[in-house]
Write a protein that holds these residues in place. Structure first.
Motif, PDB file in Angstrom:
ATOM      1  N   GLY A  65      38.643  34.011 -37.451  1.00 43.84           N
ATOM      2  CA  GLY A  65      39.168  34.672 -35.965  1.00 43.84           C
ATOM      3  C   GLY A  65      37.892  34.816 -34.965  1.00 43.84           C
ATOM      4  O   GLY A  65      38.309  35.181 -33.777  1.00 43.84           O
ATOM      5  N   ARG A  66      36.630  34.702 -35.438  1.00 43.03           N
ATOM      6  CA  ARG A  66      35.683  35.129 -34.513  1.00 43.03           C
ATOM      7  C   ARG A  66      34.826  33.874 -34.363  1.00 43.03           C
ATOM      8  O   ARG A  66      34.393  33.589 -32.978  1.00 43.03           O
ATOM      9  CB  ARG A  66      34.908  36.166 -34.897  1.00 43.03           C
ATOM     10  CG  ARG A  66      35.346  37.585 -35.409  1.00 43.03           C
ATOM     11  CD  ARG A  66      34.431  38.448 -35.565  1.00 43.03           C
ATOM     12  NE  ARG A  66      33.513  38.237 -36.879  1.00 43.03           N
ATOM     13  CZ  ARG A  66      32.374  38.301 -36.840  1.00 43.03           C
ATOM     14  NH1 ARG A  66      31.784  38.084 -35.863  1.00 43.03           N
ATOM     15  NH2 ARG A  66      31.822  37.909 -37.991  1.00 43.03           N
ATOM     16  N   PHE A  67      34.611  32.915 -35.217  1.00 36.86           N
ATOM     17  CA  PHE A  67      33.935  31.891 -35.106  1.00 36.86           C
ATOM     18  C   PHE A  67      34.576  30.298 -35.044  1.00 36.86           C
ATOM     19  O   PHE A  67      35.568  30.236 -36.051  1.00 36.86           O
ATOM     20  CB  PHE A  67      32.698  31.464 -36.298  1.00 36.86           C
ATOM     21  CG  PHE A  67      31.665  32.513 -36.146  1.00 36.86           C
ATOM     22  CD1 PHE A  67      31.721  33.858 -35.469  1.00 36.86           C
ATOM     23  CD2 PHE A  67      30.475  32.541 -37.095  1.00 36.86           C
ATOM     24  CE1 PHE A  67      30.634  34.723 -35.261  1.00 36.86           C
ATOM     25  CE2 PHE A  67      29.591  33.461 -37.051  1.00 36.86           C
ATOM     26  CZ  PHE A  67      29.762  34.845 -36.043  1.00 36.86           C
ATOM     27  N   THR A  68      34.331  29.510 -34.339  1.00 42.54           N
ATOM     28  CA  THR A  68      35.131  28.355 -34.353  1.00 42.54           C
ATOM     29  C   THR A  68      33.884  27.082 -34.466  1.00 42.54           C
ATOM     30  O   THR A  68      33.176  27.153 -33.607  1.00 42.54           O
ATOM     31  CB  THR A  68      36.013  28.065 -33.197  1.00 42.54           C
ATOM     32  OG1 THR A  68      36.740  29.120 -33.046  1.00 42.54           O
ATOM     33  CG2 THR A  68      36.739  26.804 -33.040  1.00 42.54           C
ATOM     34  N   ILE A  69      34.172  26.107 -35.398  1.00 41.09           N
ATOM     35  CA  ILE A  69      33.338  24.946 -35.353  1.00 41.09           C
ATOM     36  C   ILE A  69      34.198  23.696 -34.929  1.00 41.09           C
ATOM     37  O   ILE A  69      35.507  23.466 -34.796  1.00 41.09           O
ATOM     38  CB  ILE A  69      33.074  24.679 -37.063  1.00 41.09           C
ATOM     39  CG1 ILE A  69      32.084  23.382 -37.007  1.00 41.09           C
ATOM     40  CG2 ILE A  69      34.329  24.140 -37.597  1.00 41.09           C
ATOM     41  CD1 ILE A  69      31.615  23.220 -38.384  1.00 41.09           C
ATOM     42  N   SER A  70      33.491  22.886 -34.164  1.00 44.06           N
ATOM     43  CA  SER A  70      33.976  21.688 -33.513  1.00 44.06           C
ATOM     44  C   SER A  70      33.092  20.594 -33.691  1.00 44.06           C
ATOM     45  O   SER A  70      31.817  20.843 -33.910  1.00 44.06           O
ATOM     46  CB  SER A  70      34.543  22.073 -31.908  1.00 44.06           C
ATOM     47  OG  SER A  70      33.426  22.227 -31.258  1.00 44.06           O
TER      48      SER A  70
END
Length: 123
Positions: A65-70
């Motif tokens: 909910g806080r970190f996103t990988i792409s």
């Protein structure tokens, strides 16, 4: 393949940072990618991972909910967007490649590692 992570820095709690990891010398799109972190006196821990096609991601409970990988395979780069940062997120962040097909969460399932970038979150 060589990996170079950058984008770390000092940020206040609640702030955001975007890390990037650029790969060279290999075929980036064959690798699952992961971000790990290591705080002083602690073991290296899994943060987030992404499959080679970008369709599957995994996150540690502490960052959901806080970190996103792409990733952008055309640019040979994987990104880590970190929002709502907390002091406990302070660590050196590393990117790594894996040839497994399950977006592994164990460090010993990753083969190549970048040099790390420091993230410091002040309270």
């Amino acid at each position: 393949v060589q990996l170079q992570a950058f984008g770390g820095g000092l940020v206040q709690a609640g702030g955001s940072l975007r890390l990037a990891c650029a790969a060279s010398g290999g075929t980036f799109s064959v690798f699952d990618m992961g971000w790990f972190r290591q705080a002083p006196g602690k073991e290296r821990e899994f943060v987030v991972g992404i499959s080679r096609n970008g369709y599957i991601t995994r996150s540690a409970d502490s960052v959901k909910g806080r970190f996103t990988i792409s990733r952008d395979n055309a640019k040979n780069t994987v990104y880590l967007q970190m929002n709502s940062l907390k002091p406990e997120d302070t660590a050196v962040y590393y990117c790594a490649t894996s040839l497994r097909f399950v977006v592994p969460t164990r460090a010993d399932e990753y083969d190549n590692w970048g040099q790390g970038t420091q993230v410091t979150v002040s309270s």
